[in-house]
Every structure is written in C-alpha cells, then in structure tokens.
Design a protein around this motif. Sequence first.
Motif, PDB file in Angstrom:
ATOM      1  N   ILE A 157     -24.930  47.556 126.218  1.00 49.54           N
ATOM      2  CA  ILE A 157     -24.551  46.603 127.252  1.00 49.54           C
ATOM      3  C   ILE A 157     -25.402  46.892 128.483  1.00 49.54           C
ATOM      4  O   ILE A 157     -25.380  48.008 129.007  1.00 49.54           O
ATOM      5  N   ILE A 158     -26.173  45.912 128.925  1.00 50.92           N
ATOM      6  CA  ILE A 158     -27.050  46.072 130.080  1.00 50.92           C
ATOM      7  C   ILE A 158     -26.504  45.241 131.232  1.00 50.92           C
ATOM      8  O   ILE A 158     -26.264  44.042 131.091  1.00 50.92           O
ATOM      9  N   LEU A 159     -26.286  45.908 132.382  1.00 55.21           N
ATOM     10  CA  LEU A 159     -25.787  45.243 133.578  1.00 55.21           C
ATOM     11  C   LEU A 159     -26.939  45.019 134.557  1.00 55.21           C
ATOM     12  O   LEU A 159     -27.766  45.903 134.763  1.00 55.21           O
ATOM     13  N   GLN A 160     -26.993  43.848 135.157  1.00 52.50           N
ATOM     14  CA  GLN A 160     -28.019  43.553 136.141  1.00 52.50           C
ATOM     15  C   GLN A 160     -27.499  42.508 137.113  1.00 52.50           C
ATOM     16  O   GLN A 160     -26.496  41.837 136.856  1.00 52.50           O
ATOM     17  N   ALA A 161     -28.203  42.388 138.254  1.00 57.16           N
ATOM     18  CA  ALA A 161     -27.797  41.418 139.252  1.00 57.16           C
ATOM     19  C   ALA A 161     -27.893  40.006 138.691  1.00 57.16           C
ATOM     20  O   ALA A 161     -28.819  39.685 137.958  1.00 57.16           O
ATOM     21  N   LYS A 162     -26.914  39.193 139.032  1.00 60.48           N
ATOM     22  CA  LYS A 162     -26.900  37.823 138.543  1.00 60.48           C
ATOM     23  C   LYS A 162     -27.622  36.922 139.537  1.00 60.48           C
ATOM     24  O   LYS A 162     -27.107  36.604 140.609  1.00 60.48           O
ATOM     25  N   GLU A 163     -28.830  36.533 139.167  1.00 61.45           N
ATOM     26  CA  GLU A 163     -29.607  35.638 140.017  1.00 61.45           C
ATOM     27  C   GLU A 163     -29.192  34.197 139.786  1.00 61.45           C
ATOM     28  O   GLU A 163     -28.973  33.785 138.643  1.00 61.45           O
ATOM     29  N   THR A 164     -29.099  33.475 140.866  1.00 59.16           N
ATOM     30  CA  THR A 164     -28.843  32.047 140.723  1.00 59.16           C
ATOM     31  C   THR A 164     -30.133  31.367 140.303  1.00 59.16           C
ATOM     32  O   THR A 164     -31.226  31.926 140.429  1.00 59.16           O
ATOM     33  N   LYS A 165     -29.993  30.133 139.798  1.00 62.36           N
ATOM     34  CA  LYS A 165     -31.174  29.379 139.371  1.00 62.36           C
ATOM     35  C   LYS A 165     -32.122  29.164 140.540  1.00 62.36           C
ATOM     36  O   LYS A 165     -33.346  29.246 140.400  1.00 62.36           O
ATOM     37  N   THR A 166     -31.539  28.962 141.735  1.00 63.60           N
ATOM     38  CA  THR A 166     -32.359  28.746 142.933  1.00 63.60           C
ATOM     39  C   THR A 166     -33.145  29.993 143.291  1.00 63.60           C
ATOM     40  O   THR A 166     -34.325  29.929 143.637  1.00 63.60           O
ATOM     41  N   GLU A 167     -32.492  31.160 143.189  1.00 64.11           N
ATOM     42  CA  GLU A 167     -33.163  32.427 143.517  1.00 64.11           C
ATOM     43  C   GLU A 167     -34.316  32.695 142.555  1.00 64.11           C
ATOM     44  O   GLU A 167     -35.391  33.142 142.968  1.00 64.11           O
ATOM     45  N   ALA A 168     -34.102  32.431 141.268  1.00 61.22           N
ATOM     46  CA  ALA A 168     -35.156  32.651 140.272  1.00 61.22           C
ATOM     47  C   ALA A 168     -36.341  31.734 140.517  1.00 61.22           C
ATOM     48  O   ALA A 168     -37.508  32.149 140.428  1.00 61.22           O
ATOM     49  N   GLN A 169     -36.052  30.469 140.854  1.00 59.39           N
ATOM     50  CA  GLN A 169     -37.131  29.520 141.125  1.00 59.39           C
ATOM     51  C   GLN A 169     -37.894  29.903 142.385  1.00 59.39           C
ATOM     52  O   GLN A 169     -39.123  29.785 142.437  1.00 59.39           O
ATOM     53  N   THR A 170     -37.154  30.357 143.413  1.00 54.39           N
ATOM     54  CA  THR A 170     -37.798  30.772 144.664  1.00 54.39           C
ATOM     55  C   THR A 170     -38.739  31.940 144.427  1.00 54.39           C
ATOM     56  O   THR A 170     -39.856  31.964 144.947  1.00 54.39           O
ATOM     57  N   GLN A 171     -38.288  32.919 143.610  1.00 51.98           N
ATOM     58  CA  GLN A 171     -39.133  34.076 143.317  1.00 51.98           C
ATOM     59  C   GLN A 171     -40.386  33.652 142.567  1.00 51.98           C
ATOM     60  O   GLN A 171     -41.488  34.125 142.864  1.00 51.98           O
ATOM     61  N   SER A 172     -40.237  32.746 141.587  1.00 51.41           N
ATOM     62  CA  SER A 172     -41.388  32.271 140.821  1.00 51.41           C
ATOM     63  C   SER A 172     -42.383  31.547 141.721  1.00 51.41           C
ATOM     64  O   SER A 172     -43.600  31.771 141.631  1.00 51.41           O
ATOM     65  N   LEU A 173     -41.867  30.692 142.607  1.00 47.88           N
ATOM     66  CA  LEU A 173     -42.743  29.956 143.519  1.00 47.88           C
ATOM     67  C   LEU A 173     -43.457  30.893 144.476  1.00 47.88           C
ATOM     68  O   LEU A 173     -44.634  30.736 144.772  1.00 47.88           O
ATOM     69  N   ARG A 174     -42.728  31.885 144.946  1.00 49.63           N
ATOM     70  CA  ARG A 174     -43.291  32.802 145.936  1.00 49.63           C
ATOM     71  C   ARG A 174     -44.447  33.606 145.368  1.00 49.63           C
ATOM     72  O   ARG A 174     -45.496  33.737 145.995  1.00 49.63           O
ATOM     73  N   TRP A 175     -44.258  34.170 144.162  1.00 47.54           N
ATOM     74  CA  TRP A 175     -45.267  35.068 143.600  1.00 47.54           C
ATOM     75  C   TRP A 175     -46.316  34.351 142.768  1.00 47.54           C
ATOM     76  O   TRP A 175     -47.331  34.945 142.419  1.00 47.54           O
ATOM     77  N   PHE A 176     -46.082  33.102 142.421  1.00 43.01           N
ATOM     78  CA  PHE A 176     -47.069  32.337 141.664  1.00 43.01           C
ATOM     79  C   PHE A 176     -47.815  31.351 142.560  1.00 43.01           C
ATOM     80  O   PHE A 176     -49.052  31.319 142.590  1.00 43.01           O
ATOM     81  N   MET A 177     -47.086  30.556 143.306  1.00 39.71           N
ATOM     82  CA  MET A 177     -47.681  29.474 144.079  1.00 39.71           C
ATOM     83  C   MET A 177     -48.493  29.966 145.276  1.00 39.71           C
ATOM     84  O   MET A 177     -49.606  29.479 145.513  1.00 39.71           O
ATOM     85  N   VAL A 178     -47.950  30.909 146.033  1.00 42.64           N
ATOM     86  CA  VAL A 178     -48.630  31.341 147.263  1.00 42.64           C
ATOM     87  C   VAL A 178     -50.008  31.937 146.984  1.00 42.64           C
ATOM     88  O   VAL A 178     -51.016  31.479 147.542  1.00 42.64           O
ATOM     89  N   PRO A 179     -50.118  32.966 146.093  1.00 50.80           N
ATOM     90  CA  PRO A 179     -51.464  33.488 145.796  1.00 50.80           C
ATOM     91  C   PRO A 179     -52.364  32.432 145.158  1.00 50.80           C
ATOM     92  O   PRO A 179     -53.560  32.367 145.459  1.00 50.80           O
ATOM     93  N   GLY A 180     -51.782  31.590 144.276  1.00 53.28           N
ATOM     94  CA  GLY A 180     -52.578  30.572 143.613  1.00 53.28           C
ATOM     95  C   GLY A 180     -53.151  29.552 144.586  1.00 53.28           C
ATOM     96  O   GLY A 180     -54.341  29.219 144.523  1.00 53.28           O
ATOM     97  N   LEU A 181     -52.315  29.054 145.507  1.00 52.11           N
ATOM     98  CA  LEU A 181     -52.781  28.070 146.491  1.00 52.11           C
ATOM     99  C   LEU A 181     -53.833  28.662 147.423  1.00 52.11           C
ATOM    100  O   LEU A 181     -54.827  28.009 147.761  1.00 52.11           O
ATOM    101  N   LEU A 182     -53.614  29.900 147.835  1.00 55.24           N
ATOM    102  CA  LEU A 182     -54.601  30.562 148.703  1.00 55.24           C
ATOM    103  C   LEU A 182     -55.933  30.728 147.981  1.00 55.24           C
ATOM    104  O   LEU A 182     -57.003  30.486 148.552  1.00 55.24           O
ATOM    105  N   ALA A 183     -55.867  31.136 146.705  1.00 56.19           N
ATOM    106  CA  ALA A 183     -57.089  31.319 145.916  1.00 56.19           C
ATOM    107  C   ALA A 183     -57.804  29.987 145.711  1.00 56.19           C
ATOM    108  O   ALA A 183     -59.036  29.904 145.806  1.00 56.19           O
ATOM    109  N   GLY A 184     -57.026  28.927 145.422  1.00 55.67           N
ATOM    110  CA  GLY A 184     -57.626  27.613 145.248  1.00 55.67           C
ATOM    111  C   GLY A 184     -58.301  27.123 146.518  1.00 55.67           C
ATOM    112  O   GLY A 184     -59.394  26.535 146.471  1.00 55.67           O
ATOM    113  N   PHE A 185     -57.675  27.395 147.664  1.00 54.33           N
ATOM    114  CA  PHE A 185     -58.251  26.997 148.953  1.00 54.33           C
ATOM    115  C   PHE A 185     -59.551  27.757 149.226  1.00 54.33           C
ATOM    116  O   PHE A 185     -60.555  27.166 149.646  1.00 54.33           O
ATOM    117  N   VAL A 186     -59.533  29.063 148.969  1.00 55.63           N
ATOM    118  CA  VAL A 186     -60.735  29.887 149.166  1.00 55.63           C
ATOM    119  C   VAL A 186     -61.873  29.394 148.270  1.00 55.63           C
ATOM    120  O   VAL A 186     -63.029  29.284 148.703  1.00 55.63           O
TER     121      VAL A 186
END
Length: 393
Positions: A38-67
């Motif tokens: 049995i593995i216990l972990q913090a329960k992320e909401t769908k919004t939190e998971a999406q925010t994390q994905s956008l933050r670590w994927f979109m921000v570096p990607g957009l900056l790299a595309g702009f450069v």
Amino acid sequence: MNKNEQVNISIPKRAFDKLYLNNGGKNKLLARIDHNRIILQAKETKTEAQTQSLRWFMVPGLLAGFVALVNFFIQKTDYVKLSGANSISQITIYLAALFGFITFLIALLLLGRKQLVITSRLAKFRSITTLSIAFTLLDFSLTSYFFYFVDLAFHGVILDRYTSSALIAGFVGIASYLMMNAAQSIDFSTITTILIFTLVGGIFFSMINNKHEDWWQINFSYLGSNLSNNWWQFNLTLIFSAMIMLTLIDYIFSLIFQIPQFFNTQIKVLRLLLAATSIVFGLVGAFQNNRSIIWLHELHWWSANALVILVLILIIGLKWLLPNATREFLLTAYGFAGLLALSEILFQTVHYLSLTAFEIISFSLSFGLLILLMQNLNTLYIENAEIFTVEIK
C-alpha cells in the motif's frame, strides 16, 4: 467482508511527519496497491496536476521556441534544415541542455531537496551541482542520439522558421519535463544508475573517438595519456564519475547515520575509506599519464597504486568495518579479491593477459565491488530503518 465496507488504517504521527507529502494541510491521501504493497501519497487535484505539467513543460518550451525564432530572424534564415549548422537538431540539442539544466536545478531545489537527505551544506551544494551537470550531460547525449536517428529517417527535410521554432519548443518542453521528473526521483538507485551511465558511457565514447585504432595494444591508460587525441574526455569522465561517487557516498551514509546503532567508529572509518577511494579515483584522471612530464606521470602512477591499495584495505577490513554484513556478501567480496589476485597472476607470472586486458579486468572488478558495497549499505539501511506499527480497523 463487504466490498464497499471501509477499512481504517492508523499510523503514528511521527511516521506521518516523515512522509514529506506537502499536502497543504489536507488529511486526505491517495492510497494505491502496488505488488502487494500500500503506497500513500499526496492527493493532487486535476487542476494541480495540469498546472504542474504546464509549468514545467510550457514555460521552458515557449522560451526555447522564442529564442530559436529570434535566432532565425537574426541569422536571416527563412528555411531551416533538420541537421547541420543552425539547424533544428543543433539548436534543440543546445537549448534542451541549457533549459534542462535550469529545470533540473530548480526542480531539485524546490521539489526534490527533501529526498536528497545529505545534511552537510557543503556536501549538499556539491551534490546538487554534480547531479545537475550529470543529468544535463545525459540529456545532451540522449537528445543527440535521438536526432541522429531522426535525421536518418527524415534526411534532407527543410521547414520554415515558424514551424521549426514550434518543433524546437515542443522537444525542449518534453526534455525539461523529463528533467523535472528526474529531479523528483532522486534516490540511491537513481544516483547509482547515473554513475554507471557516466563512467561506462564516457569510457566507451573515448574508445570510439580515439583515432589510434590499435590503442588497445598499448594499455588502457593510453586513453588518458597525452598520446591520445581525446585524452581530456577520458580523464574528465574519471574525475566527474568520482564526484558522482562522492555524492552517492554522502547520500547513503546520511541515511545510515540516522540509525543510532550504526553511528559508530567502524562505519565512520568505512565512510572515510570510501571517500578517499573516490578522491584518489578522481586524481587518476586529474593527473594525466604524460611520460614527457615526469612529475605528472609519477603522480598518476602513485594515484593508481593508491587506488588499488585502498580497495584491498576495504576488502580485507570488511568484516570489521561492516560487522552486520551477511556471509554471502563477504564471500562475494572475497571472491572479487580472488579474481583480482588471479588476474595479477595471469598477467605478471603466466603472461596470459595483456596489459590492457589486465587493467580493464582489475578496474571492472574494483568498480563492481564498490557498487556492490554501496548496495549492501543501502540494504542495511532499509532493513534497520525505523519500523512503525500500523493498525487496521
């Protein structure tokens, strides 16, 4: 028992406080069954998971595309090749390494710092820096190999600068997101894996890129001597691998010292010997095997001999240094020592092994023994870590 009936699991508060769940004060956790655990972990909401994905994927990607887009405008490049100078692959590889390093460093400091249990500030700073560089090199290598095969499949492709910038943004975003996940997954296995990849990959890379095809007829040390055209790659591999090994040592002993019964003289001496072995291993690369500079050659020779002596001391003193070691581990360690002695006889007395074969076998056995010893220490910690009673009601 009814399938819909609820079962309550109770754990001590002190155990809950060690979970580092960062759950925002919520008392609801996510529990999942994994291989009868049995593995216990913090329960992320769908919004939190999406925010994390956008933050670590979109921000570096957009900056790299702009450069990339700005670069194409400055270079007056309307159409971009897949490979070559100022190409999609070249820019992606460099930007993926740059943003990957930044992402890994920030993610490790913000998300993975509690998993990196090293207590000393200096050791922690060195470890974070070393791991960031190591994973960046791995990111650089994997991205390079990826585009090598992409170029084979789509050789000659040319795209406009807007499409090229969008592709670069996507690739860099994916690389950055993977680096973030790697930073969150730092543990004994991760550090050990990156150590093996760095050492083995660096040595093989030096072998492949060596212009002297018959280098193996001389000796293994030739790869790091002044006679080799890429000696700095081999020597840098040894130095950097030694730094990762120091990180692994700091990590595992920070865990071991949390257990009062292992905070003793034997374990402290074992840590000093392992740290000394890592440092001397790095010195073998730092002091180039250059026979035209006598003092440099002498320091290389003494470092190599000191490394052998330290490994032998570790093997001979294992029973005292690690009294909790299993009989199987001790027999395995002595087996490694026997193979080292046999390779010495086959080289010096029987003359069956060449110098290159002898050096490679001795190096592989010594490195394998050190990894095995670290694994045994990690197992020792797991088996003796504090155990809590869990009540099921």
